[in-house]
Design a protein around this motif. Structure first.
Motif, PDB file in Angstrom:
ATOM      1  N   UNK A  29       0.841  -1.210   0.000  1.00 58.91           N
ATOM      2  CA  UNK A  29       0.000   0.000   0.000  1.00 58.91           C
ATOM      3  C   UNK A  29       0.873   1.257   0.000  1.00 58.91           C
ATOM      4  N   UNK A  30       1.953   1.201   0.753  1.00 60.81           N
ATOM      5  CA  UNK A  30       2.842   2.367   0.856  1.00 60.81           C
ATOM      6  C   UNK A  30       3.373   2.763  -0.509  1.00 60.81           C
ATOM      7  N   UNK A  31       3.829   1.764  -1.260  1.00 63.54           N
ATOM      8  CA  UNK A  31       4.395   2.090  -2.576  1.00 63.54           C
ATOM      9  C   UNK A  31       3.303   2.357  -3.611  1.00 63.54           C
ATOM     10  N   UNK A  32       2.180   1.657  -3.510  1.00 67.45           N
ATOM     11  CA  UNK A  32       1.106   1.830  -4.503  1.00 67.45           C
ATOM     12  C   UNK A  32       0.511   3.231  -4.438  1.00 67.45           C
ATOM     13  N   UNK A  33       0.360   3.772  -3.228  1.00 73.45           N
ATOM     14  CA  UNK A  33      -0.286   5.079  -3.088  1.00 73.45           C
ATOM     15  C   UNK A  33       0.703   6.237  -2.942  1.00 73.45           C
ATOM     16  N   UNK A  34       1.988   5.935  -2.947  1.00 71.21           N
ATOM     17  CA  UNK A  34       3.010   6.965  -2.790  1.00 71.21           C
ATOM     18  C   UNK A  34       2.667   7.879  -1.608  1.00 71.21           C
ATOM     19  N   UNK A  35       2.612   7.273  -0.438  1.00 69.37           N
ATOM     20  CA  UNK A  35       2.119   7.979   0.748  1.00 69.37           C
ATOM     21  C   UNK A  35       3.183   8.902   1.344  1.00 69.37           C
ATOM     22  N   UNK A  36       3.141  10.126   0.900  1.00 69.58           N
ATOM     23  CA  UNK A  36       4.051  11.114   1.482  1.00 69.58           C
ATOM     24  C   UNK A  36       3.250  12.360   1.839  1.00 69.58           C
ATOM     25  N   UNK A  37       3.780  13.152   2.731  1.00 68.70           N
ATOM     26  CA  UNK A  37       3.185  14.442   3.072  1.00 68.70           C
ATOM     27  C   UNK A  37       1.831  14.319   3.734  1.00 68.70           C
ATOM     28  N   UNK A  38       0.851  15.133   3.261  1.00 73.70           N
ATOM     29  CA  UNK A  38      -0.430  15.259   3.949  1.00 73.70           C
ATOM     30  C   UNK A  38      -1.350  14.047   3.742  1.00 73.70           C
ATOM     31  N   UNK A  39      -1.092  13.270   2.741  1.00 79.51           N
ATOM     32  CA  UNK A  39      -1.986  12.147   2.415  1.00 79.51           C
ATOM     33  C   UNK A  39      -1.893  11.043   3.481  1.00 79.51           C
ATOM     34  N   UNK A  40      -0.703  10.883   4.002  1.00 71.44           N
ATOM     35  CA  UNK A  40      -0.437   9.765   4.904  1.00 71.44           C
ATOM     36  C   UNK A  40      -1.408   9.676   6.093  1.00 71.44           C
ATOM     37  N   UNK A  41      -1.648  10.752   6.870  1.00 70.79           N
ATOM     38  CA  UNK A  41      -2.557  10.627   8.025  1.00 70.79           C
ATOM     39  C   UNK A  41      -3.986  10.267   7.623  1.00 70.79           C
ATOM     40  N   UNK A  42      -4.361  10.602   6.385  1.00 64.93           N
ATOM     41  CA  UNK A  42      -5.734  10.308   5.952  1.00 64.93           C
ATOM     42  C   UNK A  42      -5.951   8.823   5.668  1.00 64.93           C
ATOM     43  N   UNK A  43      -4.967   8.208   5.032  1.00 65.80           N
ATOM     44  CA  UNK A  43      -5.182   6.818   4.597  1.00 65.80           C
ATOM     45  C   UNK A  43      -4.479   5.759   5.451  1.00 65.80           C
ATOM     46  N   UNK A  44      -3.466   6.173   6.216  1.00 60.08           N
ATOM     47  CA  UNK A  44      -2.684   5.177   6.972  1.00 60.08           C
ATOM     48  C   UNK A  44      -3.532   4.359   7.955  1.00 60.08           C
TER      49      UNK A  44
END
Lengths: 240, 241
Positions: free
Chosen positions: A56-71
């Motif tokens: 999931x981490x690599x598929x969604x490129x979870x950096x910055x503000x997106x991370x707290x929303x989807x993690x």
């Protein structure tokens, strides 16, 4: 038969049977001994959950503000699917090998049989979460070790195992049990999934207790209802 | 015997037992009773209904019609199961645990008294004392069957339900089967087997099933072995022709 009389059940045999709590304890010990020797459930479940998290981490490129929303959602998806994997395998191997029938002919309270399975899976998932949280914190750069999570995690995990154990047994008696378990279970787990994700997100975002409390209430209610219902219904489900 | 007190107590009472799976009848209208000390051997070809009958007696199945009582109580009640020992096609063991640990687990669940001594004696009786600390997965099929017999008899059950107890045993062990199963010689048992010779050795009463029905019961149809063999030939070997 003339003169025949019906024998009676020996009161002594009945008295010597272990209590409900002791039955759960004996069965829990059995589950622990088997898992400690075989590691048949823990290793695949931990590997699966970590692979899911990393994917999931690599598929969604979870950096910055997106991370707290989807993690939080990603974390709980990993826990839910790992739970299903553990439940399916745990009951599947017993029915496959015939040891389950040995439990059914034993003078056990079926509720004790259910509770021991549910508790064993709960403990297994707790160990998984102890591994998953630091890994998640590292990947998503989020404070996954906030105190509130130590309340949400057990409640959400109990939600998965309380219903999951009942449905895993129903699925274990079907031909396509690996496919059947998620189909039967996931729709029922939607309230636990939503409440767990919302409460986890709330604690990570630093919301007040009052804002998170309704979701905790949903989890507590779900756990109580389904633990009670499943303990009572397990006897019916185990009937062939 | 004229006195009700003097007659042996009824342990198993089955009346009109029928078990159907959809439109297929595994057992039809079977009625019989077993009194204390009786050793009933169920004989029959594959699909005759022997295993279904034993599973109904063990409380693993519920009858479609009719009733079954053990000591006047439905067999699925825990107090009944506590006094029954079962061997089945499956060994019931946990292969990760040792022979000793498996017996300890089941002994505790059945509330067996003097458990450590009982385990030692049971393992010695079935010739597994040397393998006590070995994981079950390392034991041969025959050894696992010996362990299944030790498990079924560990808590000194008042009724044994044995489905093909000879499975996997070599000729020597089959010769010792009566010693393995009935150490006191007075045990009540219902035993299903394909083997006529073993059935004649183990039993005191013989019931032949065919097509899910009782075709012959030595209690009512004559007890001499020649009659049992004749009916076995007719219903099992020649399928009732």
């Amino acid at each position: 038969m003339a003169g025949a009389r019906t024998g009676t059940v020996s009161a002594e045999a009945e008295r010597s049977l272990p209590s409900f709590a002791f039955q759960v304890w004996i069965l829990l010990g059995k589950e622990a001994a088997i898992e400690l020797r075989s590691k048949e459930l823990l290793l695949p479940v931990v590997v699966f959950a970590i692979v899911a998290l990393v994917s999931f981490h690599f598929a969604f490129d979870l950096r910055g503000d997106v991370s707290p929303l989807v993690a939080p959602g990603i974390l709980w998806i990993a826990i839910f699917f790992s739970g299903m994997l553990a439940l399916g395998r745990s009951l599947g191997r017993e029915t496959e090998r015939g040891s389950w029938e040995g439990m059914l002919v034993a003078p056990l309270d079926r509720g004790a049989l259910y509770l021991s399975k549910a508790l064993a899976t709960f403990l297994l998932l707790t160990v998984l979460e102890a591994v998953l949280l630091p890994v998640g914190a590292l990947f998503f750069r989020l404070p996954f070790l906030v105190p509130g999570l130590f309340l949400v995690l057990p409640l959400g995990t109990l939600g998965v195992t309380s219903v999951g154990t009942l449905f895993a047994l129903m699925a274990a008696n079907t031909r396509a049990r690996e496919a059947m378990l998620p189909i039967l279970l996931l729709p029922l787990l939607v309230p636990v999934m939503v409440a767990s994700v919302k409460a986890t997100g709330g604690f990570i975002d630093g919301l007040s207790w009052g804002e998170v409390q309704p979701w905790i209430g949903v989890l507590v209610a779900f756990d109580l209802i389904f633990l009670t219902l499943s303990t009572l219904l397990f006897d019916t489900v185990t009937e062939e | 015997m004229t006195s009700a007190q003097a007659s042996p107590a009824t342990i198993v009472e089955a009346k009109g037992l029928t078990k159907a799976y959809g439109r297929t009848y595994a057992l039809q209208d079977v009625s019989f009773s077993v009194t204390q000390g009786e050793r009933v051997v169920l004989l029959g070809a594959n699909g005759a209904g022997k295993t279904t009958l034993l599973r109904l007696l063990a409380g693993l199945l519920r009858p479609t019609e009719g009733s079954v009582l053990l000591w006047g109580t439905p067999p699925w009640h825990a107090r009944c199961r506590a006094q029954v020992g079962v061997t089945s096609h499956a060994s019931y063991h946990y292969e990760e645990l040792t022979a000793w640990e498996n017996l300890r687990l089941f002994g505790r669940l059945y509330g067996a008294s003097n458990l450590e001594t009982a385990i030692e004696r049971a393992l010695e009786r079935v010739g597994l004392a040397a393998q006590a600390r070995e994981p079950v997965r390392t034991l041969s099929r025959g050894m696992q069957q010996r362990l299944a017999i030790a498990r079924a008899t560990l808590h000194r059950p008042a009724l044994l339900l044995l489905d093909e107890p000879e499975t996997g045993l070599d000729a020597a062990a089959q010769g010792d089967l009566a010693t393995f199963l009935f150490p006191n010689g007075e045990e009540t048992a219902v035993i299903a087997t394909h083997s006529l010779s073993l059935g004649l050795t183990l039993g005191r009463r013989w019931v032949i099933l065919s097509g899910g029905r009782v075709q012959y019961d030595s209690q009512t149809d004559g007890e001499d072995q020649a009659r049992v063999e004749k009916n076995y030939q007719m219903y099992v070997v020649h399928g009732g022709r």
